[in-house]
Design a protein around this motif. Structure first.
Motif, PDB file in Angstrom:
ATOM      1  N   SER A  10       0.842  -1.200   0.000  1.00 19.46           N
ATOM      2  CA  SER A  10       0.000   0.000   0.000  1.00 19.46           C
ATOM      3  C   SER A  10       0.874   1.245   0.000  1.00 19.46           C
ATOM      4  CB  SER A  10      -0.915   0.003   1.223  1.00 19.46           C
ATOM      5  OG  SER A  10      -0.146   0.130   2.390  1.00 19.46           O
ATOM      6  N   VAL A  11       0.395   2.291  -0.685  1.00 22.13           N
ATOM      7  CA  VAL A  11       1.094   3.564  -0.798  1.00 22.13           C
ATOM      8  C   VAL A  11       0.138   4.663  -0.360  1.00 22.13           C
ATOM      9  CG1 VAL A  11       2.324   5.166  -2.315  1.00 22.13           C
ATOM     10  CG2 VAL A  11       2.497   2.705  -2.693  1.00 22.13           C
ATOM     11  N   GLN A  12       0.609   5.569   0.484  1.00 19.27           N
ATOM     12  CA  GLN A  12      -0.242   6.648   0.977  1.00 19.27           C
ATOM     13  C   GLN A  12      -0.155   7.851   0.059  1.00 19.27           C
ATOM     14  OE1 GLN A  12       0.805   9.147   4.471  1.00 19.27           O
ATOM     15  NE2 GLN A  12      -0.968   8.160   5.450  1.00 19.27           N
ATOM     16  N   CYS A  13      -1.315   8.392  -0.308  1.00 18.31           N
ATOM     17  CA  CYS A  13      -1.358   9.605  -1.136  1.00 18.31           C
ATOM     18  C   CYS A  13      -0.918  10.790  -0.284  1.00 18.31           C
ATOM     19  CB  CYS A  13      -2.774   9.827  -1.664  1.00 18.31           C
ATOM     20  SG  CYS A  13      -2.957  11.417  -2.542  1.00 18.31           S
ATOM     21  N   PRO A  14       0.061  11.589  -0.732  1.00 19.43           N
ATOM     22  CA  PRO A  14       0.539  12.720   0.071  1.00 19.43           C
ATOM     23  C   PRO A  14      -0.424  13.896   0.095  1.00 19.43           C
ATOM     24  CG  PRO A  14       1.672  12.690  -2.029  1.00 19.43           C
ATOM     25  CD  PRO A  14       0.832  11.435  -1.992  1.00 19.43           C
ATOM     26  N   VAL A  15      -1.519  13.845  -0.697  1.00 22.70           N
ATOM     27  CA  VAL A  15      -2.473  14.949  -0.761  1.00 22.70           C
ATOM     28  C   VAL A  15      -3.677  14.684   0.131  1.00 22.70           C
ATOM     29  CG1 VAL A  15      -3.912  16.373  -2.274  1.00 22.70           C
ATOM     30  CG2 VAL A  15      -1.701  15.526  -3.075  1.00 22.70           C
ATOM     31  N   CYS A  16      -4.328  13.538  -0.073  1.00 25.00           N
ATOM     32  CA  CYS A  16      -5.525  13.218   0.708  1.00 25.00           C
ATOM     33  C   CYS A  16      -5.257  12.192   1.800  1.00 25.00           C
ATOM     34  CB  CYS A  16      -6.639  12.721  -0.204  1.00 25.00           C
ATOM     35  SG  CYS A  16      -6.288  11.125  -0.994  1.00 25.00           S
ATOM     36  N   PHE A  17      -4.048  11.595   1.821  1.00 24.97           N
ATOM     37  CA  PHE A  17      -3.605  10.666   2.867  1.00 24.97           C
ATOM     38  C   PHE A  17      -4.381   9.347   2.887  1.00 24.97           C
ATOM     39  CE2 PHE A  17      -3.184  15.052   4.630  1.00 24.97           C
ATOM     40  CZ  PHE A  17      -1.837  15.173   4.364  1.00 24.97           C
ATOM     41  N   LYS A  18      -4.978   8.972   1.773  1.00 20.81           N
ATOM     42  CA  LYS A  18      -5.622   7.667   1.675  1.00 20.81           C
ATOM     43  C   LYS A  18      -4.633   6.649   1.126  1.00 20.81           C
ATOM     44  CE  LYS A  18     -10.253   9.639   0.949  1.00 20.81           C
ATOM     45  NZ  LYS A  18     -11.421   9.713   0.034  1.00 20.81           N
ATOM     46  N   ASP A  19      -4.912   5.368   1.355  1.00 16.97           N
ATOM     47  CA  ASP A  19      -3.996   4.303   0.932  1.00 16.97           C
ATOM     48  C   ASP A  19      -4.470   3.685  -0.379  1.00 16.97           C
ATOM     49  OD1 ASP A  19      -2.227   4.377   3.200  1.00 16.97           O
ATOM     50  OD2 ASP A  19      -3.926   3.615   4.375  1.00 16.97           O
ATOM     51  N   PHE A  20      -3.504   3.429  -1.263  1.00 11.33           N
ATOM     52  CA  PHE A  20      -3.794   2.850  -2.572  1.00 11.33           C
ATOM     53  C   PHE A  20      -2.716   1.832  -2.907  1.00 11.33           C
ATOM     54  CE2 PHE A  20      -5.726   7.003  -2.490  1.00 11.33           C
ATOM     55  CZ  PHE A  20      -6.973   6.806  -3.081  1.00 11.33           C
ATOM     56  N   THR A  21      -3.020   0.978  -3.860  1.00  6.75           N
ATOM     57  CA  THR A  21      -2.036   0.017  -4.332  1.00  6.75           C
ATOM     58  C   THR A  21      -1.086   0.714  -5.304  1.00  6.75           C
ATOM     59  OG1 THR A  21      -3.436  -0.649  -6.169  1.00  6.75           O
ATOM     60  CG2 THR A  21      -3.708  -1.841  -4.070  1.00  6.75           C
ATOM     61  N   PRO A  22       0.115   0.178  -5.472  1.00  4.58           N
ATOM     62  CA  PRO A  22       1.063   0.814  -6.404  1.00  4.58           C
ATOM     63  C   PRO A  22       0.515   0.945  -7.820  1.00  4.58           C
ATOM     64  CG  PRO A  22       2.199  -0.776  -5.016  1.00  4.58           C
ATOM     65  CD  PRO A  22       0.733  -0.952  -4.739  1.00  4.58           C
ATOM     66  N   ALA A  23      -0.410   0.052  -8.221  1.00  3.75           N
ATOM     67  CA  ALA A  23      -0.937   0.109  -9.585  1.00  3.75           C
ATOM     68  C   ALA A  23      -1.917   1.256  -9.781  1.00  3.75           C
ATOM     69  CB  ALA A  23      -1.615  -1.228  -9.935  1.00  3.75           C
ATOM     70  N   THR A  24      -2.528   1.716  -8.696  1.00  5.34           N
ATOM     71  CA  THR A  24      -3.559   2.755  -8.834  1.00  5.34           C
ATOM     72  C   THR A  24      -3.130   4.114  -8.317  1.00  5.34           C
ATOM     73  OG1 THR A  24      -4.491   2.144  -6.687  1.00  5.34           O
ATOM     74  CG2 THR A  24      -5.382   1.022  -8.643  1.00  5.34           C
ATOM     75  N   ILE A  25      -1.964   4.221  -7.640  1.00  9.02           N
ATOM     76  CA  ILE A  25      -1.586   5.484  -7.013  1.00  9.02           C
ATOM     77  C   ILE A  25      -1.339   6.585  -8.031  1.00  9.02           C
ATOM     78  CG2 ILE A  25       0.842   4.764  -6.903  1.00  9.02           C
ATOM     79  CD1 ILE A  25      -1.032   7.096  -4.466  1.00  9.02           C
ATOM     80  N   ASN A  26      -0.718   6.259  -9.193  1.00 11.76           N
ATOM     81  CA  ASN A  26      -0.415   7.302 -10.174  1.00 11.76           C
ATOM     82  C   ASN A  26      -1.678   7.903 -10.769  1.00 11.76           C
ATOM     83  OD1 ASN A  26       2.357   7.105  -9.892  1.00 11.76           O
ATOM     84  ND2 ASN A  26       2.551   5.510 -11.455  1.00 11.76           N
ATOM     85  N   GLY A  27      -2.650   7.047 -11.093  1.00 13.81           N
ATOM     86  CA  GLY A  27      -3.899   7.567 -11.623  1.00 13.81           C
ATOM     87  C   GLY A  27      -4.642   8.410 -10.595  1.00 13.81           C
ATOM     88  N   HIS A  28      -4.595   7.954  -9.345  1.00 14.82           N
ATOM     89  CA  HIS A  28      -5.266   8.736  -8.307  1.00 14.82           C
ATOM     90  C   HIS A  28      -4.592  10.090  -8.104  1.00 14.82           C
ATOM     91  CE1 HIS A  28      -6.952   9.943  -4.451  1.00 14.82           C
ATOM     92  NE2 HIS A  28      -5.704  10.067  -3.998  1.00 14.82           N
ATOM     93  N   LEU A  29      -3.257  10.158  -8.156  1.00 19.30           N
ATOM     94  CA  LEU A  29      -2.545  11.424  -7.958  1.00 19.30           C
ATOM     95  C   LEU A  29      -2.939  12.457  -9.004  1.00 19.30           C
ATOM     96  CD1 LEU A  29       1.086  10.390  -6.928  1.00 19.30           C
ATOM     97  CD2 LEU A  29      -0.555  11.686  -5.583  1.00 19.30           C
ATOM     98  N   ASP A  30      -3.105  12.012 -10.267  1.00 23.13           N
ATOM     99  CA  ASP A  30      -3.506  12.953 -11.315  1.00 23.13           C
ATOM    100  C   ASP A  30      -4.850  13.582 -10.996  1.00 23.13           C
ATOM    101  OD1 ASP A  30      -1.197  12.363 -12.645  1.00 23.13           O
ATOM    102  OD2 ASP A  30      -2.106  10.822 -13.920  1.00 23.13           O
ATOM    103  N   ILE A  31      -5.783  12.751 -10.532  1.00 27.69           N
ATOM    104  CA  ILE A  31      -7.120  13.256 -10.207  1.00 27.69           C
ATOM    105  C   ILE A  31      -7.077  14.124  -8.951  1.00 27.69           C
ATOM    106  CG2 ILE A  31      -9.475  12.565  -9.586  1.00 27.69           C
ATOM    107  CD1 ILE A  31      -9.016  10.004 -11.188  1.00 27.69           C
ATOM    108  N   CYS A  32      -6.337  13.671  -7.933  1.00 25.87           N
ATOM    109  CA  CYS A  32      -6.305  14.368  -6.654  1.00 25.87           C
ATOM    110  C   CYS A  32      -5.625  15.735  -6.776  1.00 25.87           C
ATOM    111  CB  CYS A  32      -5.583  13.505  -5.623  1.00 25.87           C
ATOM    112  SG  CYS A  32      -5.913  13.961  -3.909  1.00 25.87           S
ATOM    113  N   LEU A  33      -4.525  15.786  -7.526  1.00 28.21           N
ATOM    114  CA  LEU A  33      -3.837  17.058  -7.699  1.00 28.21           C
ATOM    115  C   LEU A  33      -4.672  18.034  -8.518  1.00 28.21           C
ATOM    116  CD1 LEU A  33      -0.162  15.896  -8.343  1.00 28.21           C
ATOM    117  CD2 LEU A  33      -1.054  17.033  -6.324  1.00 28.21           C
ATOM    118  N   LEU A  34      -5.340  17.536  -9.569  1.00 26.39           N
ATOM    119  CA  LEU A  34      -6.192  18.398 -10.385  1.00 26.39           C
ATOM    120  C   LEU A  34      -7.338  18.960  -9.562  1.00 26.39           C
ATOM    121  CD1 LEU A  34      -6.837  19.560 -13.155  1.00 26.39           C
ATOM    122  CD2 LEU A  34      -8.154  17.491 -13.653  1.00 26.39           C
TER     123      LEU A  34
END
Length: 531
Positions: A10-34
């Protein structure tokens, strides 16, 4: 059973602090940062400091550095325009903090540094902020300029801003901030601007902590200091930063700052129409009206000595005092008017706010000005600089010691009694102390300023030192006839042989007193061959 947060997958998002798998963290970061860039509501990830780490099940949470958040300047001003002056002046925050500007258009007095055609203005507009050292006297706008940079960075989402104070931050806390900046740059490709207030309070080893990270661009360092960075900041760190010299605010700049303050707060200048009357609340008739004399504002601008913080807080103090002394409601139920006069301001600000640091650069600036004024025989300037030092809290014995030195260095043989006068002044200051000894120092300063000047002794002795240092080979021996001969052996060797005892002669005695290599030299006119 091991939870998802504890697994290494699991990888923690540095913006919203939720946990994601390595396969989904990059896609989530694009949405979260936008979403963070387009959403103007306060987010859970406050960029004012390092992110708060979530506690993980079954493990102890890591220590988190809670940094003081910079003032949300825009929010403060928007809030100020919708609150009554009474509410603003009874808040627990100083007025200088509440009204801190967030744009360069509201930043007065430093046009040489941040004017329209300056290099720094173009860098700020293009979001290419280099590492900076902001050097200037208290209240000139160093912290405000740093927060303007932070406001622009947060609006455009180009960088996060972290504020630390060297007076209360340890080296371990700095390392934690730098570690989080590295993670921010690696995961989000976002830089970190690190603002260090009072950076001169860090010692040399603490300042060395920043060196590799400023060098590689992990953090953009902005340091604020009232001390000369040439003496207080490491040379290696100073070479990696651009030094911006901020000047003491002039009276005109202070007037603009005070006018902006009264306009924002809805305070009316007596005899003038309110500038921002259209921005006052609709129910302004039911709100206590506050007036201030133009002379009162001018007095603050002159007496605060270019310190905006002192000026705004003095305005706050004067208004608060008058509001507390005035009945809020008259007998007819309507609010009673408040008038702040020049006398009210002078009562709160007893005397000029004198900038003087007994251990800093201003100490050396003032003593240099005193020395040069006496050397130039300007007695009024000499008295002025003496007063600046003594009223600023300088040790009178330090001044007296400098006067003793001046008596020999600049007056010398033109008035040999000057040395006696200065030594007597030193002894008198030692006996009675301040404030009684100030007139003694004033008398001595005027005496030295009026005295004839001669630097012949000073230059002659400098020539002696230059002669000794430039001599090639061993120094010449003392001539035999000038040596004492207390023993028989020394007499046999020729010591004291041929010496002419001057009192035994009725006239001048012809004999040499210098070594053979220096016979005939005149140190009052001699010039070193290799100065």
């Amino acid at each position: 059973m091991v939870s998802l947060a504890e697994t290494p997958d699991s990888v923690q998002c540095p913006v919203c602090f939720k946990d994601f798998t390595p396969a989904t963290i990059n896609g989530h970061l694009d949405i979260c940062l936008l979403k963070g860039l387009t959403d103007h509501s306060p987010s859970t990830a406050d960029e004012s400091g390092p992110p708060v780490k979530k506690s993980r099940t079954g493990t102890e949470a890591s220590p988190v550095i809670q940094q003081p958040a910079p003032v949300s300047n825009g929010q403060s001003l928007k809030t100020a325009k919708h609150l009554s002056p009474r509410t603003l002046f009874t808040t627990d925050k100083p007025l200088a903090e509440v009204l801190r500007p967030d744009t360069l258009e509201e930043y007065f007095g430093q046009s040489k540094v941040v004017g329209q055609q300056t290099l720094f203005r173009s860098l700020l507009d293009s979001q290419e902020i280099p590492s900076l050292i902001l050097w200037g006297p208290p209240g000139c706008g160093k912290t405000t300029l740093a927060h303007i940079i932070a406001s622009n960075s947060k609006k455009k989402g180009t960088a996060r801003f972290v504020t630390l104070s060297a007076t209360s931050t340890s080296t371990s806390e700095v390392r934690e901030v730098i570690k989080q900046a590295q993670n921010e740059l690696r995961l989000c490709k976002r830089k970190t601007i690190l603002f260090i207030d009072e950076i001169h309070r860090f010692n040399k080893s603490q300042q060395d902590t920043f060196l590799p990270h400023v060098e590689c661009g992990t953090v953009t360092l902005i340091g604020a200091t009232t001390e000369n960075p040439s003496f207080q900041v490491n040379a290696a760190l100073l070479s990696r930063c651009k030094v911006l010299v901020l000047e003491k605010l002039c009276v005109e700049a202070m007037g603009s700052i005070l006018n902006r303050a009264v306009a924002t707060l809805g305070i009316r200048i007596q005899g003038q129409d309110p500038v921002n009357s259209h921005e006052l609340p609709a129910c302004s008739d039911q709100i206590q009206k506050i007036y201030i004399e133009q002379k009162a504002l001018d007095t603050i601008a002159y007496l605060c000595d270019g310190d905006a913080r002192v000026g705004l807080n003095s305005l706050q103090l004067a208004v608060q005092a008058q509001m507390s002394q005035t009945n809020l409601l008259a007998h007819n139920g309507s609010p009673q008017e408040v008038l702040v006069t020049e006398d009210h301001v002078k009562e709160g600000l007893q005397r000029s706010h004198i900038l003087y640091d007994k251990a800093g650069e201003e100490h050396y600036n003032c003593i240099s000005a005193l020395h040069k004024s006496m050397r130039g025989s300007h007695e009024n300037a000499s008295l002025y600089w003496l007063g600046r030092m003594l009223e600023g809290g300088e040790d009178p014995l330090y001044v007296a010691r400098r006067l003793v030195r001046f008596a020999s260095e600049d007056v010398g043989m033109a008035d040999p009694s000057a040395l006696t006068q200065t030594v007597s002044a030193f002894q008198a200051c030692h006996f009675i102390g301040m404030p009684e000894c100030e007139v003694i120092l004033a008398q001595c300063v005027v005496y030295l300023a009026r005295a004839p000047k001669s630097v012949a002794i000073y230059k002659a002795y400098d020539n002696v030192k230059a002669c000794l240092r430039s001599h090639k080979g061993p120094l010449p021996p003392v001539p035999l006839h000038l040596r004492n001969a207390p023993t028989r052996l020394m007499k046999q060797l020729g010591y004291s042989k041929g010496y002419k005892y001057n009192p035994a002669f009725s006239g001048p005695v012809e004999q040499e007193y210098l070594p053979e290599e220096l016979q005939g030299i005149n140190f009052f006119t001699w010039k070193p061959s290799n100065p």
